[in-house]
Design a protein around this motif. Structure first.
Motif, PDB file in Angstrom:
ATOM      1  N   GLY A 203       0.807  -1.214   0.000  1.00 39.56           N
ATOM      2  CA  GLY A 203       0.000   0.000   0.000  1.00 39.56           C
ATOM      3  C   GLY A 203       0.842   1.266   0.000  1.00 39.56           C
ATOM      4  N   SER A 204       1.900   1.287   0.820  1.00 40.13           N
ATOM      5  CA  SER A 204       2.764   2.475   0.892  1.00 40.13           C
ATOM      6  C   SER A 204       3.537   2.676  -0.415  1.00 40.13           C
ATOM      7  N   LEU A 205       3.982   1.583  -1.026  1.00 45.64           N
ATOM      8  CA  LEU A 205       4.684   1.697  -2.316  1.00 45.64           C
ATOM      9  C   LEU A 205       3.753   2.238  -3.399  1.00 45.64           C
ATOM     10  N   PHE A 206       2.499   1.787  -3.371  1.00 44.55           N
ATOM     11  CA  PHE A 206       1.536   2.273  -4.350  1.00 44.55           C
ATOM     12  C   PHE A 206       1.275   3.765  -4.148  1.00 44.55           C
ATOM     13  N   MET A 207       1.117   4.201  -2.883  1.00 43.17           N
ATOM     14  CA  MET A 207       0.884   5.612  -2.608  1.00 43.17           C
ATOM     15  C   MET A 207       2.091   6.451  -3.014  1.00 43.17           C
ATOM     16  N   LEU A 208       3.302   5.925  -2.812  1.00 42.91           N
ATOM     17  CA  LEU A 208       4.515   6.640  -3.223  1.00 42.91           C
ATOM     18  C   LEU A 208       4.526   6.826  -4.741  1.00 42.91           C
ATOM     19  N   CYS A 209       4.117   5.791  -5.467  1.00 39.88           N
ATOM     20  CA  CYS A 209       4.048   5.898  -6.935  1.00 39.88           C
ATOM     21  C   CYS A 209       3.058   6.984  -7.357  1.00 39.88           C
ATOM     22  N   LEU A 210       1.921   7.084  -6.644  1.00 43.68           N
ATOM     23  CA  LEU A 210       0.938   8.120  -6.956  1.00 43.68           C
ATOM     24  C   LEU A 210       1.502   9.514  -6.685  1.00 43.68           C
ATOM     25  N   ILE A 211       2.214   9.645  -5.573  1.00 39.55           N
ATOM     26  CA  ILE A 211       2.807  10.939  -5.214  1.00 39.55           C
ATOM     27  C   ILE A 211       3.804  11.374  -6.285  1.00 39.55           C
ATOM     28  N   LEU A 212       4.630  10.434  -6.743  1.00 45.70           N
ATOM     29  CA  LEU A 212       5.628  10.752  -7.772  1.00 45.70           C
ATOM     30  C   LEU A 212       4.954  11.032  -9.114  1.00 45.70           C
ATOM     31  N   TYR A 213       3.913  10.258  -9.433  1.00 49.51           N
ATOM     32  CA  TYR A 213       3.230  10.415 -10.724  1.00 49.51           C
ATOM     33  C   TYR A 213       2.519  11.773 -10.812  1.00 49.51           C
ATOM     34  N   TYR A 214       1.818  12.133  -9.728  1.00 45.66           N
ATOM     35  CA  TYR A 214       1.083  13.397  -9.722  1.00 45.66           C
ATOM     36  C   TYR A 214       1.935  14.580  -9.240  1.00 45.66           C
ATOM     37  N   LYS A 215       3.214  14.289  -8.945  1.00 43.05           N
ATOM     38  CA  LYS A 215       4.174  15.322  -8.528  1.00 43.05           C
ATOM     39  C   LYS A 215       3.660  16.134  -7.333  1.00 43.05           C
ATOM     40  N   LYS A 216       3.212  15.399  -6.324  1.00 41.51           N
ATOM     41  CA  LYS A 216       2.733  16.034  -5.099  1.00 41.51           C
ATOM     42  C   LYS A 216       3.932  16.442  -4.257  1.00 41.51           C
ATOM     43  N   LYS A 217       4.196  17.737  -4.176  1.00 42.37           N
ATOM     44  CA  LYS A 217       5.365  18.231  -3.458  1.00 42.37           C
ATOM     45  C   LYS A 217       4.977  18.750  -2.065  1.00 42.37           C
ATOM     46  N   GLY A 218       5.991  18.949  -1.240  1.00 44.58           N
ATOM     47  CA  GLY A 218       5.769  19.563   0.065  1.00 44.58           C
ATOM     48  C   GLY A 218       5.883  18.635   1.248  1.00 44.58           C
ATOM     49  N   MET A 219       6.230  17.352   1.019  1.00 45.53           N
ATOM     50  CA  MET A 219       6.337  16.433   2.143  1.00 45.53           C
ATOM     51  C   MET A 219       7.448  16.857   3.108  1.00 45.53           C
ATOM     52  N   ASN A 220       8.518  17.457   2.571  1.00 40.95           N
ATOM     53  CA  ASN A 220       9.638  17.879   3.416  1.00 40.95           C
ATOM     54  C   ASN A 220       9.284  19.076   4.297  1.00 40.95           C
ATOM     55  N   ARG A 221       8.127  19.712   4.020  1.00 39.07           N
ATOM     56  CA  ARG A 221       7.731  20.873   4.815  1.00 39.07           C
ATOM     57  C   ARG A 221       6.729  20.526   5.927  1.00 39.07           C
ATOM     58  N   ILE A 222       6.394  19.251   6.041  1.00 42.42           N
ATOM     59  CA  ILE A 222       5.474  18.836   7.111  1.00 42.42           C
ATOM     60  C   ILE A 222       6.221  18.874   8.445  1.00 42.42           C
ATOM     61  N   PRO A 223       5.685  19.564   9.476  1.00 45.31           N
ATOM     62  CA  PRO A 223       6.372  19.651  10.778  1.00 45.31           C
ATOM     63  C   PRO A 223       6.671  18.279  11.374  1.00 45.31           C
ATOM     64  N   ALA A 224       7.797  18.191  12.068  1.00 44.56           N
ATOM     65  CA  ALA A 224       8.229  16.914  12.652  1.00 44.56           C
ATOM     66  C   ALA A 224       7.187  16.357  13.623  1.00 44.56           C
ATOM     67  N   LYS A 225       6.553  17.249  14.395  1.00 44.73           N
ATOM     68  CA  LYS A 225       5.528  16.801  15.353  1.00 44.73           C
ATOM     69  C   LYS A 225       4.358  16.148  14.624  1.00 44.73           C
ATOM     70  N   THR A 226       3.959  16.736  13.500  1.00 42.41           N
ATOM     71  CA  THR A 226       2.851  16.186  12.709  1.00 42.41           C
ATOM     72  C   THR A 226       3.228  14.840  12.118  1.00 42.41           C
ATOM     73  N   VAL A 227       4.466  14.729  11.622  1.00 37.56           N
ATOM     74  CA  VAL A 227       4.952  13.452  11.091  1.00 37.56           C
ATOM     75  C   VAL A 227       4.898  12.386  12.175  1.00 37.56           C
ATOM     76  N   GLY A 228       5.317  12.757  13.388  1.00 38.06           N
ATOM     77  CA  GLY A 228       5.296  11.815  14.504  1.00 38.06           C
ATOM     78  C   GLY A 228       3.894  11.327  14.827  1.00 38.06           C
ATOM     79  N   MET A 229       2.914  12.253  14.787  1.00 40.22           N
ATOM     80  CA  MET A 229       1.523  11.877  15.054  1.00 40.22           C
ATOM     81  C   MET A 229       0.980  10.954  13.960  1.00 40.22           C
ATOM     82  N   LEU A 230       1.379  11.242  12.720  1.00 35.09           N
ATOM     83  CA  LEU A 230       0.936  10.403  11.606  1.00 35.09           C
ATOM     84  C   LEU A 230       1.558   9.010  11.672  1.00 35.09           C
ATOM     85  N   LEU A 231       2.808   8.939  12.082  1.00 36.08           N
ATOM     86  CA  LEU A 231       3.456   7.630  12.241  1.00 36.08           C
ATOM     87  C   LEU A 231       2.778   6.829  13.349  1.00 36.08           C
ATOM     88  N   LEU A 232       2.383   7.522  14.425  1.00 34.88           N
ATOM     89  CA  LEU A 232       1.647   6.862  15.506  1.00 34.88           C
ATOM     90  C   LEU A 232       0.305   6.350  14.991  1.00 34.88           C
TER      91      LEU A 232
END
Length: 289
Positions: free
Chosen positions: A39-68
């Motif tokens: 599932g994660s590999l498929f979503m990564l392919c979609l992100i690359l295909y549709y050129k969805k940018k900005g993942m590096n700008r997501i705050p670390a705290k938010t990333v941590g909550m999403l990982l949880l």
């Protein structure tokens, strides 16, 4: 109309996941891991295909909550797959769909929402439905396996409810990024779990199992999530929520047709209480808004 077709398709796909699990002779934790990876590999392919940018700008705290939240996804899948191992697909699915009631119960603790009289009525009705579905009222002795299935199903619903609460607190993030991080969190969490609990399992080699796992990982996770989130662009949240109940209803029909697993008359009454109460509460909530 196109958006409705997308969300309905996603729900029908998710409704068949329990049936697919029946034909995959793989431990629940390893199956959940494979589902997360695909599932994660498929979503990564979609992100690359549709050129969805900005993942590096997501705050670390938010990333941590999403990982949880992703870790909760992983164990949510394990518990749901285990529920199907111990009980029927209809009972496991309806236990899982106690999640709206569980969200209501947990909201005062995590979202500071009041437990109103209407919400208490919803809790009472869905709990009554759950008791009827479980079959406890129909037998003098308790079926241990059935009880385990109910507990696993409710545990899966609880984790999904907690995941939903975390996601409610996170906004203004691209849905593809949000889903990819959560699915990655599920994979990261399940790797040490697999080593500690069961040890590493060999990847299935027979054709039917491989095809079933690929379908569960790519279609039921990647494609279904993509359709679900794409529909949100034009549909209102209440419309998406109401369409969500196609999932358990289709699961009941598919399990009856394919697996010959049906609910008793009492179980059907319980299913009506659980799904009906949830749908009515969604309609009332959307009317208020």
């Amino acid at each position: 109309m196109k958006s409705y077709l997308m969300v309905i398709t996603a729900m029908l796909i998710w409704g068949s996941s329990g049936v697919f699990r029946r034909y995959i002779p793989v431990p629940s934790d390893f199956l959940a891991f494979l589902r997360g990876v695909l599932g994660s590999l498929f979503m990564l392919c979609l992100i690359l295909y549709y050129k969805k940018k900005g993942m590096n700008r997501i705050p670390a705290k938010t990333v941590g909550m999403l990982l949880l939240a992703g870790a909760m996804y992983g164990f949510n899948w394990i518990f749901f797959f285990e529920a199907i191992n111990y009980t029927t697909v209809p009972i496991a699915t309806l236990c899982y769909y106690m999640q709206p009631a569980l969200v209501i119960l947990l909201s005062p603790l995590f979202l500071q929402e009041k437990l109103t009289r209407g919400k208490i009525v919803v809790l009472c009705l869905t709990t009554t439905g759950m008791v009827l579905v479980s079959g406890i009222t129909e037998t003098e002795s308790v079926d241990v396996n059935q009880l385990k299935g109910v507990i696993f199903g409710l545990s899966a619903g609880l984790l999904y409810a907690l995941n939903a609460i975390i996601n409610k607190r996170i906004s203004k993030i691209n849905t593809y990024h949000k889903t990819f991080i959560q699915l990655t969190g599920a994979v990261i969490t399940l790797i040490p779990y697999l080593f500690i609990v069961d040890g590493w399992r060999p990847i299935p080699t027979d054709g039917l199992t491989i095809i079933s796992v690929l379908i569960l990982g790519i279609v039921h996770t990647g494609i279904a999530f993509a359709l679900y989130f794409a529909s949100m662009k034009t549909l209102s949240a209440p419309s998406v929520a109401l369409c969500g109940y196609i999932d358990p209803i289709s699961a009941l029909f598919l399990s009856a047709l394919v697996l010959d697993e049906t609910l008793t008359v009492t179980g059907v009454l319980g299913a009506v209480l659980i799904i009906g109460t949830a749908v009515v509460s969604e309609i009332k909530a959307s009317t208020v808004k």
